[in-house]
Design an enzyme around this catalytic site. Structure first.
Site, PDB file in Angstrom:
ATOM      1  N   THR A  40      30.797  29.861  33.436  1.00 38.42           N
ATOM      2  CA  THR A  40      31.696  29.455  34.511  1.00 38.42           C
ATOM      3  C   THR A  40      31.709  28.053  35.014  1.00 38.42           C
ATOM      4  O   THR A  40      30.689  27.371  35.092  1.00 38.42           O
ATOM      5  CB  THR A  40      31.430  30.339  35.770  1.00 38.42           C
ATOM      6  OG1 THR A  40      31.470  31.673  35.389  1.00 38.42           O
ATOM      7  CG2 THR A  40      32.467  30.115  36.835  1.00 38.42           C
ATOM      8  N   ASP A  56      37.648  28.843  35.899  1.00 39.37           N
ATOM      9  CA  ASP A  56      38.034  29.043  34.497  1.00 39.37           C
ATOM     10  C   ASP A  56      38.111  30.556  34.280  1.00 39.37           C
ATOM     11  O   ASP A  56      37.979  31.332  35.229  1.00 39.37           O
ATOM     12  CB  ASP A  56      37.003  28.395  33.557  1.00 39.37           C
ATOM     13  CG  ASP A  56      35.722  29.201  33.511  1.00 39.37           C
ATOM     14  OD1 ASP A  56      35.333  29.664  32.417  1.00 39.37           O
ATOM     15  OD2 ASP A  56      35.107  29.388  34.578  1.00 39.37           O
ATOM     16  N   LYS A  72      38.150  35.305  38.127  1.00 39.69           N
ATOM     17  CA  LYS A  72      36.953  34.955  38.875  1.00 39.69           C
ATOM     18  C   LYS A  72      37.231  34.654  40.329  1.00 39.69           C
ATOM     19  O   LYS A  72      36.288  34.434  41.098  1.00 39.69           O
ATOM     20  CB  LYS A  72      36.284  33.747  38.229  1.00 39.69           C
ATOM     21  CG  LYS A  72      35.863  34.048  36.813  1.00 39.69           C
ATOM     22  CD  LYS A  72      35.039  32.961  36.211  1.00 39.69           C
ATOM     23  CE  LYS A  72      34.894  33.179  34.722  1.00 39.69           C
ATOM     24  NZ  LYS A  72      34.129  32.154  34.069  1.00 39.69           N
ATOM     25  N   GLY A  86      27.845  33.577  37.866  1.00 33.64           N
ATOM     26  CA  GLY A  86      26.600  34.324  37.721  1.00 33.64           C
ATOM     27  C   GLY A  86      26.880  35.626  37.006  1.00 33.64           C
ATOM     28  O   GLY A  86      27.727  35.705  36.139  1.00 33.64           O
ATOM     29  N   SER A 168      27.847  26.946  35.399  1.00 38.18           N
ATOM     30  CA  SER A 168      27.255  26.109  34.358  1.00 38.18           C
ATOM     31  C   SER A 168      28.055  24.832  34.149  1.00 38.18           C
ATOM     32  O   SER A 168      27.515  23.806  33.731  1.00 38.18           O
ATOM     33  CB  SER A 168      27.154  26.890  33.050  1.00 38.18           C
ATOM     34  OG  SER A 168      28.408  27.419  32.723  1.00 38.18           O
ATOM     35  N   ASP A 205      31.705  22.318  28.649  1.00 43.09           N
ATOM     36  CA  ASP A 205      30.636  23.292  28.868  1.00 43.09           C
ATOM     37  C   ASP A 205      30.904  24.514  28.004  1.00 43.09           C
ATOM     38  O   ASP A 205      32.013  25.031  27.978  1.00 43.09           O
ATOM     39  CB  ASP A 205      30.597  23.684  30.352  1.00 43.09           C
ATOM     40  CG  ASP A 205      29.606  24.799  30.619  1.00 43.09           C
ATOM     41  OD1 ASP A 205      29.977  25.748  31.324  1.00 43.09           O
ATOM     42  OD2 ASP A 205      28.483  24.718  30.098  1.00 43.09           O
TER      43      ASP A 205
END
Lengths: 273, 235
Positions: A40, A56, A72, A86, A168, A205
């Protein structure tokens, strides 16, 4: 006369009974099962009329992408939304639970929910579970006291910020915010910046990817722009279609149309109540 | 009669097979302010008298008709504090149902669960029955519905019903006036006329409360101004 035993629903909450056993197994070398994490990039910023949240849409299970287009940005109240990073189950469950509590609170008080109420309910719950509920949240909304943006960490600490990123991909997104954020952004400028930040997370990422979701909350109005941007479309399709590698003969063609397996009886006896 | 010897404890049957405490609870309801409900073809209306003990009471702070879910409302006759407790429990049950099944609770389910709570209090030790009867009005996939729940925990679906003081006159009036194809506006007028029948003093938007739910499935309480408009139409 003692109170007759009334059937109570089982008390909820995390049962710590098996933790000792798990520790022992881990010491003996057993690696536990991995769970679905959202990897995420989630972001939020305050602009001149309210709050913009962005996320995202990739959900990962270790190295595998298990959901290419998950949601999300979770609903908390008509004027409050929450992005979650998470463990996907934890973020879903905790936002769902607090959303329920906020609804009951709205009935009892007859007022619009405040962002700080949602914040306190979330942090109390997360602190109670000492970080075992692995949910990192970006909470944003507009209430009678103005626009608010908060971040909540799995152990229960919170920050109040004009712009925030979690997950992240948070460093990639924060780089965009730190260089381009200014106070008093207009709606379009705000959305543009949020999209840039999420795209930065998506492309830099591994835990983030796919599409961009945006949610704009202003006083008395909210816009949930699901899949606002799709920067990763599947463009390549082979025009030749699929060919078998070796020459394969068709021996027999049999087409069986699938019938309905369920028989519907139009007039049946009503179920006894 | 032998009955009075058995009226000390709720959980003991009297020789005639009654639970005397529940009878007493119904009496408490019968001396409460009149309330009524009417199911129309495209909605439900519930209404009640709002007689305050003194002119010094701020009537805008008193709300007798409450919303349980966006599409279910409730009114009562009897003891106000008992009503508040039931409303709180019902709202929580509706919310728990929604969390589990992710759909709005059907009216019958909510009525059943509320009735189960009321029944619990007639079979436990150390508690007393609720001194209220409820009229639950809702609109879900099965259309408009009106239920009455009694202190014993029994519930019935009604086309039109009344409770509290003056119940027999109100019910007779409703029996005469009720038609199956009534629309919501007609039902509101009929409700006002029924309340007017037994009303002492001048009826106005400030001393009655009306809640309606239409085909938009949104329960709302009418403002005093809207009630005054309906009253003017009825005159």
């Amino acid at each position: 006369m003692s109170k007759a035993a009334v059937d109570l629903p089982p008390k909820g909450g995390f049962s710590f009974d098996l933790c000792k056993r798990n520790d022992m197994l881990a010491k003996q070398g057993l690696s536990g099962p991995s769970f679905r994490k959202t990897g995420t990039t989630i972001v939020g910023l305050i602009f001149q009329d309210g709050v913009i949240l962005g996320a995202d849409t990739r959900a990962t299970e270790g190295p595998i992408v298990c959901d290419k287009n998950c949601e999300k940005i979770h609903y908390m109240a008509p004027n409050i939304y929450c992005c979650g990073a998470g463990t996907a189950a934890d973020t879903e469950a905790v936002t769902d639970m607090v959303s329920s509590q906020l609804q009951l609170h709205r009935y009892h008080t007859g007022r619009e929910s405040r962002v700080i109420t949602a914040l306190t309910l979330l942090k109390k719950h997360l602190f109670n579970y000492q970080g075992y509920v692995s949910a990192a949240l970006v909470l944003g909304g507009v209430d009678c006291t103005g626009p608010h943006l908060h971040t909540i960490y799995p152990h229960g600490s919170t920050d109040t910020l004009p712009f925030a990123t979690m997950g992240s991909g948070s460093l990639a997104a924060m780089a965009m915010f730190e260089s381009k954020y200014k106070e008093g952004l207009s709606r379009d400028e705000g959305i543009q910046l949020v999209v840039e930040a999420i795209c930065s997370g998506i492309f830099n990422d591994l835990g983030s990817g796919s599409n961009v979701d945006v949610c704009v909350i202003t006083k008395g109005h909210k816009e949930y722009l699901r899949n606002h941007l799709l920067p990763n479309p599947r463009t390549y399709v082979n025009e030749k279609g699929y060919t078998f590698p070796k020459k394969i003969e068709v021996l027999m063609t049999k087409i069986t149309p699938l019938k309905e397996r369920v028989e519907i009886i139009e007039t049946g006896d009503a179920m006894e109540e | 009669m032998g009955d009075s010897q058995y009226s000390f404890s709720l959980t003991t049957f009297s020789p005639s097979g009654k639970l005397v405490q529940i009878e007493h609870a119904l009496t408490a309801v019968g001396s409460g302010q009149t309330s009524l409900g009417i199911k129309a073809s495209n909605g439900v209306v519930i209404a009640t008298e709002k007689k305050l003990p003194s002119i010094l009471v701020d009537e805008s702070s008193v709300q007798k008709i409450q919303c349980l879910t966006p599409n279910i409302g409730v009114v009562y006759s009897g003891m106000g504090p008992d009503f508040r407790v039931l409303v709180r429990k019902s709202r929580k049950q509706a919310e728990q149902y929604h969390r589990l099944y992710k759909e709005p609770i059907p009216v019958t389910q909510l009525v059943r669960e509320t009735a189960a709570v009321m029944q619990e209090f007639t079979q436990s030790g150390g508690v007393r029955p609720f001194g209220v009867s409820l009229l639950v009005a809702g609109y879900d996939d099965n259309g408009p519905q009106l239920y009455q729940v009694d202190p014993s925990g029994s519930y019935f679906s009604w086309k039109a019903s009344a409770m509290g003081k003056n119940v027999s006159n109100a019910k007779t009036f409703l029996e005469k006036r009720y038609t199956d194809d009534m629309e919501l506006d007609d039902a509101v007028h009929t409700a006002i006329l029924t309340l007017k029948e037994g009303f002492e003093g001048q009826i106005s938007g400030k001393n009655i409360e009306i809640g309606i739910i239409g085909s938009d499935k949104k329960f709302r309480v009418l403002t005093p101004a809207e009630i005054d408009d309906y009253l003017a139409e009825v005159e």
